[in-house]
Design a protein around this motif. Structure first.
Motif, short mmCIF file in Angstrom:
data_model
loop_
_atom_site.label_atom_id
_atom_site.label_comp_id
_atom_site.label_asym_id
_atom_site.label_seq_id
_atom_site.Cartn_x
_atom_site.Cartn_y
_atom_site.Cartn_z
N GLY A 63 0.80 -1.22 0.00
CA GLY A 63 0.00 0.00 0.00
C GLY A 63 0.84 1.27 0.00
N LEU A 64 2.10 1.15 -0.38
CA LEU A 64 3.00 2.31 -0.43
C LEU A 64 3.01 2.90 -1.84
N ALA A 65 3.39 4.14 -1.93
CA ALA A 65 3.50 4.80 -3.24
C ALA A 65 4.59 4.11 -4.05
N ASP A 66 4.33 3.96 -5.33
CA ASP A 66 5.29 3.33 -6.24
C ASP A 66 6.39 4.33 -6.58
N PRO A 67 7.64 4.04 -6.19
CA PRO A 67 8.72 4.99 -6.44
C PRO A 67 9.40 4.82 -7.80
N THR A 68 8.79 4.03 -8.69
CA THR A 68 9.47 3.72 -9.94
C THR A 68 9.03 4.58 -11.11
N PHE A 69 8.31 5.66 -10.84
CA PHE A 69 7.91 6.57 -11.91
C PHE A 69 8.86 7.77 -11.93
N GLY A 70 8.59 8.72 -12.77
CA GLY A 70 9.36 9.96 -12.80
C GLY A 70 10.81 9.74 -13.14
N PRO A 71 11.72 10.04 -12.20
CA PRO A 71 13.15 9.96 -12.51
C PRO A 71 13.61 8.54 -12.87
N VAL A 72 12.96 7.53 -12.33
CA VAL A 72 13.34 6.15 -12.66
C VAL A 72 12.99 5.86 -14.12
N SER A 73 11.80 6.26 -14.52
CA SER A 73 11.39 6.06 -15.92
C SER A 73 12.31 6.82 -16.86
N ALA A 74 12.72 8.02 -16.48
CA ALA A 74 13.63 8.80 -17.31
C ALA A 74 14.98 8.09 -17.45
N GLU A 75 15.47 7.49 -16.36
CA GLU A 75 16.74 6.74 -16.42
C GLU A 75 16.61 5.51 -17.31
N LEU A 76 15.50 4.79 -17.17
CA LEU A 76 15.29 3.61 -18.02
C LEU A 76 15.19 4.03 -19.49
N ASN A 77 14.54 5.14 -19.74
CA ASN A 77 14.44 5.67 -21.10
C ASN A 77 15.83 5.98 -21.64
N ARG A 78 16.65 6.62 -20.81
CA ARG A 78 18.01 6.98 -21.23
C ARG A 78 18.83 5.73 -21.56
N ILE A 79 18.75 4.74 -20.69
CA ILE A 79 19.54 3.52 -20.87
C ILE A 79 19.06 2.74 -22.10
N SER A 80 17.76 2.63 -22.25
CA SER A 80 17.23 1.84 -23.37
C SER A 80 17.38 2.56 -24.70
N GLY A 81 17.42 3.89 -24.63
CA GLY A 81 17.56 4.67 -25.87
C GLY A 81 16.30 4.73 -26.71
N ILE A 82 15.13 4.47 -26.10
CA ILE A 82 13.91 4.50 -26.92
C ILE A 82 13.51 5.92 -27.30
N GLY A 83 14.00 6.90 -26.57
CA GLY A 83 13.70 8.28 -26.93
C GLY A 83 12.26 8.65 -26.65
N VAL A 84 11.74 9.54 -27.47
CA VAL A 84 10.36 9.99 -27.32
C VAL A 84 9.65 9.80 -28.66
#
Length: 144
Positions: A63-84
């Motif tokens: 029941g805790l807030a999910d901490p995997t959005f925002g900056p985590v998603s941006a890091e995963l985007n950077r690493i994967s290179g999927i871009g926008v």
């Protein structure tokens, strides 16, 4: 390993990393998870995704807030290179990168499908125009 063991190992990876850094793993701050992702990039993208999913599940199951959005998603985007997505204006790129990573992947795929459909439509229209011009040249049609 079985699926449960994989999940346990994925979460343990994060907990051990937090312990060595003197950080709290549960509840984790988004910045902590983002730092984990950035620091552990060498372990491989798929392994990171497993850990991020395990971190998300550990939090939401309690029941805790999910901490995997925002900056985590941006890091995963950077690493994967999927871009926008090409269809998104630069003004909205930061918002896209803050979306949960699986949603980013979905949106990127839909954008590719949409661009392919538009390209097919342009190709079909060009082909039809050429066919019409050939018919006109042969006097097989009259244009009103």
């Amino acid at each position: 390993m079985n699926e449960l063991a994989d999940r346990v190992a994925a979460l343990a990876r994060f907990e051990n990393w937090c312990r060595t850094k003197g950080l709290i793993s549960l509840p984790a701050a988004p910045a902590t998870v983002a730092a984990f992702v950035a620091t552990c990039e060498p372990i491989g993208f798929e392994t990171l995704l497993q850990s991020v999913a395990a971190i998300s599940n550990a939090h939401t199951a309690r029941g805790l807030a999910d901490p995997t959005f925002g900056p985590v998603s941006a890091e995963l985007n950077r690493i994967s290179g999927i871009g926008v997505p090409h269809s998104w204006k630069k003004l909205h790129w930061a918002a896209f990168k803050a979306l949960p990573y699986p949603l980013q992947v979905y949106v990127i795929e839909r954008d590719k499908q949409d661009r392919a459909a538009v390209q097919r439509s342009f190709n079909d229209a060009t082909k039809a125009k050429k066919e019409l011009e050939a018919l006109k040249a042969n006097g097989e049609t009259t244009v009103a």
